[in-house]
Design a protein around this motif. Sequence first.
Motif, PDB file in Angstrom:
ATOM      1  N   SER B 243       1.207  -1.363   0.306  1.00 26.34           N
ATOM      2  CA  SER B 243      -0.136  -0.069   0.146  1.00 26.34           C
ATOM      3  C   SER B 243       1.075   1.763   0.072  1.00 26.34           C
ATOM      4  O   SER B 243       0.258   2.066  -0.135  1.00 26.34           O
ATOM      5  CB  SER B 243      -1.089   0.117   1.450  1.00 26.34           C
ATOM      6  N   GLY B 244       2.087   1.368   0.211  1.00 28.97           N
ATOM      7  CA  GLY B 244       3.213   2.251  -0.022  1.00 28.97           C
ATOM      8  C   GLY B 244       3.165   2.325   1.729  1.00 28.97           C
ATOM      9  O   GLY B 244       3.994   3.357   1.572  1.00 28.97           O
ATOM     10  N   LYS B 245       3.031   1.950   2.641  1.00 26.99           N
ATOM     11  CA  LYS B 245       3.171   2.687   4.466  1.00 26.99           C
ATOM     12  C   LYS B 245       4.165   1.967   4.360  1.00 26.99           C
ATOM     13  O   LYS B 245       4.927   0.886   4.174  1.00 26.99           O
ATOM     14  CB  LYS B 245       2.327   1.601   5.270  1.00 26.99           C
ATOM     15  N   VAL B 246       5.025   2.401   5.651  1.00 34.54           N
ATOM     16  CA  VAL B 246       6.812   2.465   5.436  1.00 34.54           C
ATOM     17  C   VAL B 246       6.576   1.114   6.439  1.00 34.54           C
ATOM     18  O   VAL B 246       5.074   1.402   8.347  1.00 34.54           O
ATOM     19  CB  VAL B 246       7.498   3.128   6.151  1.00 34.54           C
ATOM     20  N   THR B 247       7.139   0.365   6.716  1.00 34.41           N
ATOM     21  CA  THR B 247       6.495  -1.060   7.766  1.00 34.41           C
ATOM     22  C   THR B 247       7.902  -1.355   8.664  1.00 34.41           C
ATOM     23  O   THR B 247       8.242  -1.717   9.714  1.00 34.41           O
ATOM     24  CB  THR B 247       6.888  -1.994   6.612  1.00 34.41           C
ATOM     25  N   GLY B 248       9.027  -0.515   8.431  1.00 31.83           N
ATOM     26  CA  GLY B 248      10.196  -0.999   9.080  1.00 31.83           C
ATOM     27  C   GLY B 248      11.337   0.167   8.785  1.00 31.83           C
ATOM     28  O   GLY B 248      11.419   0.508   7.311  1.00 31.83           O
ATOM     29  N   VAL B 249      12.441  -0.208   8.654  1.00 31.10           N
ATOM     30  CA  VAL B 249      14.241  -0.214   8.334  1.00 31.10           C
ATOM     31  C   VAL B 249      15.136  -1.303   8.474  1.00 31.10           C
ATOM     32  O   VAL B 249      15.151  -1.939   9.546  1.00 31.10           O
ATOM     33  CB  VAL B 249      14.439   0.715   8.932  1.00 31.10           C
ATOM     34  N   VAL B 250      16.153  -0.938   7.345  1.00 26.62           N
ATOM     35  CA  VAL B 250      16.683  -2.529   7.360  1.00 26.62           C
ATOM     36  C   VAL B 250      18.207  -0.883   7.597  1.00 26.62           C
ATOM     37  O   VAL B 250      18.391   0.125   7.377  1.00 26.62           O
ATOM     38  CB  VAL B 250      17.855  -2.771   5.685  1.00 26.62           C
ATOM     39  N   TYR B 251      19.448  -2.142   8.401  1.00 26.79           N
ATOM     40  CA  TYR B 251      20.573  -1.176   9.385  1.00 26.79           C
ATOM     41  C   TYR B 251      21.382  -1.753   9.862  1.00 26.79           C
ATOM     42  O   TYR B 251      21.420  -3.230   9.813  1.00 26.79           O
ATOM     43  CB  TYR B 251      19.796  -0.447  10.338  1.00 26.79           C
ATOM     44  N   ALA B 252      22.199  -1.378   9.021  1.00 26.01           N
ATOM     45  CA  ALA B 252      24.181  -2.060   9.575  1.00 26.01           C
ATOM     46  C   ALA B 252      24.234  -1.642  11.039  1.00 26.01           C
ATOM     47  O   ALA B 252      24.395  -0.675  11.417  1.00 26.01           O
ATOM     48  CB  ALA B 252      24.731  -1.621   8.541  1.00 26.01           C
ATOM     49  N   ASP B 253      24.241  -3.429  11.378  1.00 28.25           N
ATOM     50  CA  ASP B 253      24.979  -2.372  13.291  1.00 28.25           C
ATOM     51  C   ASP B 253      26.542  -2.561  13.694  1.00 28.25           C
ATOM     52  O   ASP B 253      27.107  -2.324  12.431  1.00 28.25           O
ATOM     53  CB  ASP B 253      24.186  -4.337  13.768  1.00 28.25           C
ATOM     54  N   LYS B 254      27.103  -2.799  14.348  1.00 23.82           N
ATOM     55  CA  LYS B 254      28.505  -2.647  14.830  1.00 23.82           C
ATOM     56  C   LYS B 254      29.133  -3.214  13.892  1.00 23.82           C
ATOM     57  O   LYS B 254      30.696  -2.757  13.807  1.00 23.82           O
ATOM     58  CB  LYS B 254      28.246  -2.518  16.483  1.00 23.82           C
ATOM     59  N   ASP B 255      28.752  -4.953  14.005  1.00 31.52           N
ATOM     60  CA  ASP B 255      29.741  -5.251  13.004  1.00 31.52           C
ATOM     61  C   ASP B 255      29.777  -5.575  11.552  1.00 31.52           C
ATOM     62  O   ASP B 255      29.981  -6.508  11.013  1.00 31.52           O
ATOM     63  CB  ASP B 255      29.492  -7.279  13.544  1.00 31.52           C
ATOM     64  N   GLY B 256      28.696  -4.670  10.907  1.00 27.47           N
ATOM     65  CA  GLY B 256      28.097  -4.373   9.922  1.00 27.47           C
ATOM     66  C   GLY B 256      27.197  -5.376   9.371  1.00 27.47           C
ATOM     67  O   GLY B 256      26.948  -5.781   7.843  1.00 27.47           O
ATOM     68  N   LYS B 257      26.573  -6.021  10.463  1.00 25.78           N
ATOM     69  CA  LYS B 257      25.655  -7.300   9.855  1.00 25.78           C
ATOM     70  C   LYS B 257      24.482  -6.581   9.471  1.00 25.78           C
ATOM     71  O   LYS B 257      23.954  -5.689  10.480  1.00 25.78           O
ATOM     72  CB  LYS B 257      25.477  -8.026  11.070  1.00 25.78           C
ATOM     73  N   GLN B 258      23.530  -6.749   8.079  1.00 24.36           N
ATOM     74  CA  GLN B 258      22.221  -6.244   8.012  1.00 24.36           C
ATOM     75  C   GLN B 258      21.540  -6.580   9.295  1.00 24.36           C
ATOM     76  O   GLN B 258      21.078  -8.127   9.647  1.00 24.36           O
ATOM     77  CB  GLN B 258      21.712  -7.009   6.887  1.00 24.36           C
ATOM     78  N   GLN B 259      20.257  -5.776   9.511  1.00 27.19           N
ATOM     79  CA  GLN B 259      19.068  -5.703  10.451  1.00 27.19           C
ATOM     80  C   GLN B 259      17.976  -5.295  10.023  1.00 27.19           C
ATOM     81  O   GLN B 259      18.752  -4.110   9.785  1.00 27.19           O
ATOM     82  CB  GLN B 259      19.607  -6.068  12.160  1.00 27.19           C
ATOM     83  N   ARG B 260      16.692  -6.058  10.699  1.00 22.29           N
ATOM     84  CA  ARG B 260      15.667  -5.032  10.289  1.00 22.29           C
ATOM     85  C   ARG B 260      15.003  -4.889  11.485  1.00 22.29           C
ATOM     86  O   ARG B 260      14.543  -5.861  12.524  1.00 22.29           O
ATOM     87  CB  ARG B 260      15.242  -5.546   9.178  1.00 22.29           C
ATOM     88  N   GLN B 261      14.487  -3.411  11.887  1.00 16.21           N
ATOM     89  CA  GLN B 261      13.206  -3.060  12.737  1.00 16.21           C
ATOM     90  C   GLN B 261      12.342  -2.956  11.974  1.00 16.21           C
ATOM     91  O   GLN B 261      12.057  -1.974  11.737  1.00 16.21           O
ATOM     92  CB  GLN B 261      14.131  -1.842  13.446  1.00 16.21           C
ATOM     93  N   LYS B 262      11.043  -4.023  12.291  1.00 18.43           N
ATOM     94  CA  LYS B 262       9.714  -3.030  12.262  1.00 18.43           C
ATOM     95  C   LYS B 262       9.500  -2.188  12.864  1.00 18.43           C
ATOM     96  O   LYS B 262      10.229  -1.577  13.768  1.00 18.43           O
ATOM     97  CB  LYS B 262       8.952  -4.521  12.599  1.00 18.43           C
TER      98      LYS B 262
END
Lengths: 185, 526
Positions: B243-262
Amino acid sequence: MLHDLTMIAARPSAFATPTRRQLLGTTAFVALTAGLLTTTMSRFAVAAATFDDAQKMMLLRVARDIYPHETLLDNAPYQAVVDAILTEADKDEKVAKMMSDGLTDLDKRADAVYKSKYVDVKNPLEREGLLRQIELTDWFQKVRGGLLFGLYNNKALYPKFGYDGSSWEHGGWINDPSFGKVEWL
Amino acid sequence: MAATFDQNDDSVVVIVGSGAGGGTMANELAQKGIKSVVLEAGKTLSLEDIENDEWAMFLKISWLDKRYSGGTWHGHINHPNLPAWIVKGLGGSTVHWAGVSLRYQPHEFKMKTTTGGVPGANVLDWPISYDELKPYYDKAELKMGTTGDVTGMPHLPWSSDFKVLAEGARRIGYSKLISGPMSINSVERDGRPACQQIGFCMQGCKIGAKWSTLYTELPRAVDTGNCEIRTNCMVLQIEHDKSGKVTGVVYADKDGKQQRQKARAVLVAGNSIESPRLLLNSASSKFPDGLANSSGQVGRNYMSHMTGGVYAVMPGKVFQNRGTQVAGIVRDESHHDDKRGFVGGYTLEKLTLGLGFLSAFMVPGPTGWGHKLTSALEKYDQTSGVWICGEDLPQEINNIELHKTEKDQYGLPVPIVNKTDHPNDTNMRNHAYAQMGKIYDSLGAIEVWNLPAYPASHNMGTNRMSEKAKDGVVNKWGQTHDIKNLFVSDGSQFTTSASCNPTLTIVALAIRQAEYVADQMKKGAI
Ligand SMILES: Cc1cc2nc3c(=O)[nH]c(=O)nc-3n(C[C@H](O)[C@H](O)[C@H](O)COP(=O)(O)OP(=O)(O)OC[C@H]3O[C@@H](n4cnc5c(N)ncnc54)[C@H](O)[C@@H]3O)c2cc1C
Ligand code: SF4
């Protein structure tokens, strides 16, 4: 009274078109590399094998001409920066070649204009003029960057310039008799 | 008690950045019982980390990820990789800021109406007025501890350096000379001590007399149990549903690993280079030009104020470093009067530079050396100077562009920050140079030096507020025109830049935005 409206941007010299690499000799880059340089440099003259005494002397002269403080500062802080570069040149052929080519080129320019070696040009303003021709080269910027930190970010030299440096240890200036005083107005 | 939230908890609000905008939002929402996760790209900092050393602090906390200076301003040569001076660390640029806290003047919200438009510029009225923002300015001053009528805190005592400037200003007929409003305690207040005139405000205030989200908003938000702060977490992308609503973000943590926060909503406050960059980097098949960019204005209208410096060697001692860095301001030229050859106005702010910065910025870049410079530096304790802060016009060509091929350590395209003066900027700067020349001449100055702009410390306008969706990125609440649960909470919302330092207005807007977000959540609208 001088209000110099022209000191806006680097004016590329007729002798050198700045490449991006040369321009890395500017603020952010200088901050990063020269900071490291000054912390690791030796306090004593090094036996840099790559350079002869005349070249070492010439480098010191160039250093003093970049940021001249003829009566304020002795050779030591300049020498420290020069030594750090010489040490690096001993370990890195590219740096050694860049520096010695640079010095040779500078002497050639001195000869072309004054029929003299760079160090023998007597008038400091004439030496500054020669350096202006090559100010955008990598080797010049390497020396300049080292000096910017070695001279002006050197706590031992602050008092010579009338700069107090860190003040939180003694509670700032709020209770200092000089605070808020202007004697000459 | 510090809260921790599950990465799949989609009831939390995600706040990107912990500076003036993000830090204020975190605390305002937390006080209202709204849960949030603050993602901050920089490291945790504390008063322990603060030193009275310009370059040491610069290297310790500045944003030094790869960037390019573009456009024709002198910085594209002299500061090729440092278009702006911004902090990457907990508290954002409120660690470095000087504390000047000026309110916009009423006409500065209406520059299109005031000027009738300016050729070559993209001038627009803000969709809000001074009167609408006034109560929030009051709240911001109370929060930040701004000297002046609202808090009742007296302005700071005049340093010798400000006395010098003020006397020169008086001699040329100026009268608006004042050592505030500053968000620096002049008396003990709100658990923080009074200023001791340490003189390194822009390296971080060692005693916490100056407001910074680092030791006010952020710990208070955490104390409520409603806010979790994750440092060393760089947000890479904002995600959305069909629908175009945002659902969360993808981020790189301190070790450079990708994480997702809803998230239930996302508030972007990464300062005016990173905020639009994040929206552009979040392009998807549904939003090929980047999120919230139907207007094409994301990343455009970048403003950094018409700035420059003037430093002069005086006939006697000034001791510029003995006192607050911005010890006072002159406001006689901050009105609008186009008879001066430009629209908008400027403020003159006394600014201390230490030996380290003065030597680097008096003549910035590779040509900054030689006997003329060194003879001035030898008279450091006789040198006095100002920073000029003037209205800078929005132009579409001044923008945050993504590099076509080069990537940073996170794998994101490197930003190019394009900045070219409008003729209005040039005229205004020359006017300011001339006025400062008169001021210093009146004091018998030995030399006067005009300095070009520094790397931008004020960054604004790249997600601007507009009445109509076609003219800008966010509405009058900082909510994106295109996506209801996506907000911009920093200075990139600014429609125009005014003659005022931006932070007080960023904080006032954030307090107002927090009320709106809470209300919309309660109503179930987001
Ligand atoms: C030396 C200096 C002096 C100043 N003096 C004044 C003054 O006197 N008065 C005034 O009003 N203003 C002043 N300013 C400007 C003021 O600091 C800024 O206007 C203000 O802090 C901007 O707030 P912000 O929330 O937009 O961004 P910031 O405070 O810069 O915070 C942005 C934060 O977001 C983080 N971030 C960015 N991208 C991401 C990402 N993708 N993921 C996670 N985190 C991210 C950054 O690391 C940073 O911590 C000064 C600035 C400087 C540098
Ligand atoms: S002058 Fe005041 S505000 Fe600035 S660093 Fe010192 S104590 Fe802090």
